[in-house]
Enzyme design. Sequence first.
Site: not given
Length: 423
Positions: A319, A344
Site C-alpha cells: 500500500y 530478494c
Amino acid sequence: MSHFHLRDGVTHCEDVPLPTIAQAVGTPVFVYSANAMRSQAKALRAALAPLGDPLVAYAVKANPNIAVLTALAAEGLGADVVSGGEYRRARAAGVAPDKIVFSGVGKTAAEMRLALEGGLCQFNLESFPEAEMLSQVAQSVGRTAPVAFRINPDVDAGSHAKISTGAAHNKFGIPIDETAAACRALQSLPGLELMGLAVHIGSQLTRLAPLEAAIAKLGGMIAQLRSEGHRIHTADLGGGLGVQYDPSSQPPPSVEDYGAMVTRLTRGWNVRLIFEPGRLIVGNSGVLLTEVIRIKSGPRSPFVIVDAAMNDLLRPSLYDAWHEFGAVAPRGGEMVADVVGPVCESGDVFALARRLDRVQAGDLMLIHTAGAYAAAMAGTYNSRALAPEVLVDGGEWAVVRPRRGDEAYLADEDVPPWLKRAE
Ligand SMILES: *Cc1c(COP(=O)(O)O)cnc(C)c1O
C-alpha cells in the site's frame, strides 16, 4: 500516553524493556501492549455510550492472535469474522456466539454451516445468490439464519484504492438501488430472517465525511424498507476509522468526533447498532522489533538493512504505507537512510530517504503501528519463518506465538516416493 515509551534511555512496552524481549525471543518479533488495546476499546465504548448498548465486534482479520482476541473478549468486545478459521478463533477466545457477525463476499456452504451450528448474531450477506445458498444450508441444518444485507453505498472512502470497499466497482455489498428488491425477494427464501442492513466503506479512513455519507444512505434505506413493511432490528456501521502512522501528518478523526457524528445521524433509528473496528483497536498497540544487520552505502543515502522484511510487514510494499521508525535505545543524532529488509525483491523497502535516529549494525529498532494488518498478513517468502508474537501486560510478558524453526517448516512438506527412488 503511549504504551511504548522511553525510560532511562531504553524503549519499553508498558513496564518491559524491549531489549529484554529481543534477547529472549530474537528478532524480528511483534510486541503488543494489552493495555493499549484495552484503552482503545474503552475509549471507543465511551464515545459510543450515548447509543445505548451497541455491539462492538472487533474485526478479527486485523490481528487474529488468540491472546489478542482473548484480551478483547474480556473487554466485552464481540467479533467480526470473515472465514471459518476466524469464527473458530473467536469462539476459542471466548467470544459469545451472539456477539459474532459473519462478513465477507465469498462465504462457503461449509462456513455457513459452521456458524449456523455454533450460533451467531448475524450473517452480513453481500449478494442475493449468497442468500439463496444460505437458505439451503439453513434448511439442511434445521436452523433459521439471522441476516443483514451489506449495501454498497457507492461512496468514495478517500483511502488507498486497495483498502476502499464502498464504491460501485468494488466487489463488496449489494448495490443500494437493488437492496429493496433483494429484501422483498428474501421473504420467499425459507430459513432466513432479515435483521437489518450493514455498510463498510473501507479502511484507514482519515475523514468522517465519506462515513457520514454512507451512514446517511443506510438510514434512508432503513426508512424505505420499513415503509414497505419490513422489520429492521440492526444497523451495522462497519469499521474503518484510521489511526496515525506518520506523527507529522494530520491526526485522523477522534473516536469522540466519530461517536458524536454517529449519534447525530442515527437519532430515531430505533435499532441496535453494530460496529466493526479493527485497526482502531490494535494498530497502535503493536510494534515490530527488528535488528540492524548492517549498513550498506548507497548512491543517494545509506541502506539500513534490518532483519524484518516485507514478508513480516507487507503494508509498505502493498500500500506504499508509512511506518514510523525509532531506535530502541537512541544514541543521539539522526541520519537519512533507506530502510530495507533482506528479501530478494526491490519492493522490500520500508522507507526511502527517511530521517531517523542514527543507528549502527547490531542496534535494535522498532517499526511503529504494527499491531494491525501486520502479523496477520505475514508470509514465509524467501523461506523466512513467521516472526513470533509477544504480548505485554503491565510488567508481565509472554510469547503468544513462538518462532518455528526451519526444521518444523521442512517437516510440513513431502517429497513424493518416485523422486526419492532417484538416488
Ligand atoms: C476489514 C473489515 C473491517 C475492519 O476494518 P478496519 O479498518 O480495520 O476498522 C470491518 N468490517 C468489514 C466488513 C471488514 O472487511
